[in-house]
Write a protein that holds these residues in place. Structure first.
Motif, short mmCIF file in Angstrom:
data_model
loop_
_atom_site.label_atom_id
_atom_site.label_comp_id
_atom_site.label_asym_id
_atom_site.label_seq_id
_atom_site.Cartn_x
_atom_site.Cartn_y
_atom_site.Cartn_z
N MET A 1 24.44 -52.40 1.60
CA MET A 1 25.09 -53.50 0.89
C MET A 1 25.08 -54.75 1.76
N ASN A 2 24.72 -55.90 1.18
CA ASN A 2 24.71 -57.16 1.89
C ASN A 2 25.89 -58.00 1.43
N ASP A 3 26.88 -58.19 2.32
CA ASP A 3 28.05 -58.99 1.99
C ASP A 3 27.72 -60.47 2.08
N MET A 4 28.24 -61.23 1.14
CA MET A 4 28.04 -62.68 1.16
C MET A 4 28.95 -63.29 2.22
N ILE A 5 28.52 -64.43 2.75
CA ILE A 5 29.28 -65.14 3.76
C ILE A 5 30.23 -66.09 3.05
N SER A 6 31.54 -65.96 3.33
CA SER A 6 32.52 -66.70 2.54
C SER A 6 33.17 -67.85 3.30
N LYS A 7 33.29 -67.75 4.63
CA LYS A 7 34.01 -68.78 5.37
C LYS A 7 33.13 -69.34 6.48
N ILE A 8 32.81 -70.62 6.38
CA ILE A 8 31.93 -71.29 7.35
C ILE A 8 32.59 -72.60 7.75
N LYS A 9 32.56 -72.90 9.06
CA LYS A 9 33.07 -74.17 9.56
C LYS A 9 32.07 -74.76 10.54
N PRO A 10 32.15 -76.08 10.79
CA PRO A 10 31.27 -76.70 11.79
C PRO A 10 31.58 -76.18 13.19
N LEU A 11 30.57 -76.16 14.04
CA LEU A 11 30.72 -75.81 15.45
C LEU A 11 30.66 -77.09 16.26
N GLY A 12 31.83 -77.60 16.66
CA GLY A 12 31.89 -78.87 17.36
C GLY A 12 31.36 -80.00 16.50
N THR A 13 30.63 -80.91 17.12
CA THR A 13 30.03 -82.03 16.38
C THR A 13 28.54 -81.79 16.14
N SER A 14 28.08 -80.58 16.40
CA SER A 14 26.66 -80.25 16.27
C SER A 14 26.34 -79.85 14.83
N THR A 15 25.07 -79.52 14.62
CA THR A 15 24.67 -78.95 13.33
C THR A 15 25.06 -77.49 13.23
N GLY A 16 25.51 -76.89 14.34
CA GLY A 16 25.85 -75.48 14.36
C GLY A 16 27.01 -75.13 13.45
N LYS A 17 27.11 -73.85 13.12
CA LYS A 17 28.15 -73.36 12.22
C LYS A 17 28.87 -72.17 12.82
N ILE A 18 30.16 -72.03 12.45
CA ILE A 18 30.93 -70.82 12.75
C ILE A 18 31.05 -70.02 11.46
N VAL A 19 30.60 -68.78 11.49
CA VAL A 19 30.74 -67.87 10.36
C VAL A 19 31.84 -66.88 10.70
N SER A 21 34.46 -63.63 9.92
CA SER A 21 34.57 -62.35 9.23
C SER A 21 35.59 -62.44 8.11
N SER A 22 35.28 -61.80 7.01
CA SER A 22 36.20 -61.74 5.88
C SER A 22 36.58 -60.28 5.63
N HIS A 23 37.89 -59.99 5.68
CA HIS A 23 38.39 -58.65 5.38
C HIS A 23 37.72 -57.58 6.25
N CYS A 24 37.67 -57.85 7.58
CA CYS A 24 37.16 -56.87 8.55
C CYS A 24 35.72 -56.46 8.24
N GLN A 25 34.90 -57.41 7.88
CA GLN A 25 33.49 -57.13 7.61
C GLN A 25 32.79 -56.52 8.83
N ASN A 26 31.86 -55.65 8.58
CA ASN A 26 30.93 -55.19 9.60
C ASN A 26 29.79 -56.19 9.65
N ILE A 27 29.48 -56.72 10.82
CA ILE A 27 28.44 -57.75 10.92
C ILE A 27 27.09 -57.24 10.42
N LEU A 28 26.86 -55.92 10.51
CA LEU A 28 25.59 -55.36 10.06
C LEU A 28 25.45 -55.40 8.54
N ASP A 29 26.54 -55.69 7.84
CA ASP A 29 26.49 -55.77 6.38
C ASP A 29 26.26 -57.18 5.85
N LEU A 30 26.23 -58.18 6.74
CA LEU A 30 26.04 -59.56 6.28
C LEU A 30 24.68 -59.74 5.63
#
Length: 293
Positions: A1-19, A21-30
């Motif tokens: 099962m591939n879980d959708m990514i629900s919560k994303i925020k900017p990482l500092g002032t860069s183009t980077g992102k913080i993803v 976890s939602s509801h104790c997701q296993n990262i291998l399911d993203l």
């Protein structure tokens, strides 16, 4: 099962992102597809709240990678030698793109943190696209006109075989692979070693948006050695060095580590380094890979 990514925020002032976890997701399911879409546009993803271990990092990276690359400059923690402690010590590390002084440059550098330093000790990063945009026209012309040169004398043949990978079974295999690489010249020595020279541009076309990026090993050699940096035997002037240092100071971004964090960084676009710290409990691990997408 591939879980959708629900919560994303900017990482500092860069183009980077913080993803997150939602509801104790296993990262291998993203979702692999969604993760890659974020990565292609951002270049850096910090995955937070997934409780990632070095093994999780390796397993997650395998979903995206066609090949992992051995890093002989670091201490391995696993039997297949692909997961390593980051550089030892607690001093600062200056901007560089991983293995950019070798003809085997990985697409991605992955980091995970199990124990952050109590204070400071952040991993730092710089967007090579923005660094290039900030350079003066005179400096841009310098780096477009002069290639970097890196020399490695008397590399043990067995070490070179391991570095090249599983296809290097014979000397003819090694020669065939080295001959296929841009900017590589070499000489086999009588003592079963190989001397290699590698020349490359300091300006890299980013893998996904194809913009010019100042993503290289130039600054390490400029700051840490007095050797010739360019292929013609010259070094950058003090004025150029001062300009680059000012730009790096301006564009520094930080990854403020929390235990269980994972970072996926585009090594064709970004440089990374480290701030100094004073906590020998800090544990950050890394692996290198080439992407299959």
């Amino acid at each position: 099962m591939n879980d959708m990514i629900s919560k994303i925020k900017p990482l500092g002032t860069s183009t980077g992102k913080i993803v997150y976890s939602s509801h104790c997701q296993n990262i291998l399911d993203l979702s692999i597809v969604e993760t890659m879409e974020i990565f292609k546009s951002s270049g850096v993803i910090l995955f937070r709240g997934f409780g990632v271990t070095p093994k999780h990092m390796k397993d997650f990276s395998e979903k995206f990678s066609g090949r992992h690359i051995i890093d002989f400059t670091k201490v391995s923690i696993d039997s297949d030698k692909f997961v390593n402690f980051v550089d030892g010590g607690m001093d600062s590390l200056i901007p560089h793109s991983e293995n950019s002084c070798f003809p085997f440059r990985p697409d991605v550098i992955w980091f995970c943190c199990t124990v952050p330093a109590e204070q400071e000790g952040e991993t730092l990063f710089w967007d090579g696209v923005r660094v290039w945009e900030e350079l003066s026209q005179e400096s841009k012309q310098l780096f477009l006109s002069k290639r970097l040169k890196f020399s490695y004398n008397n590399v043990p043949l067995d070490r070179l075989k391991e570095f090249i990978g599983s296809n290097a079974n014979t000397i003819d295999d090694i020669k065939r692979i080295l001959d296929s690489l841009d900017g590589v010249s070499y000489q086999f020595n009588d003592d079963k070693t190989v001397s290699v020279e590698y020349t490359c541009s300091s300006v890299v076309k980013n893998k996904y948006n194809h913009q010019n990026a100042f993503a290289n090993h130039f600054w390490v050699y400029q700051k840490k050695t007095e050797e010739a940096i360019f292929e013609d035997g010259s070094r950058a002037s003090d004025e150029v060095a001062d300009e680059i240092e000012t730009i790096f100071d301006k564009l520094t971004e930080k990854i403020p580590w929390e235990a269980g964090d994972l970072v996926m960084m585009d090594n064709s676009r970004f440089l990374h380094g480290r701030g100094a710290f004073n906590d020998n409990r800090r544990r950050v691990f890394t692996t290198l890979s080439n992407l299959k997408f």
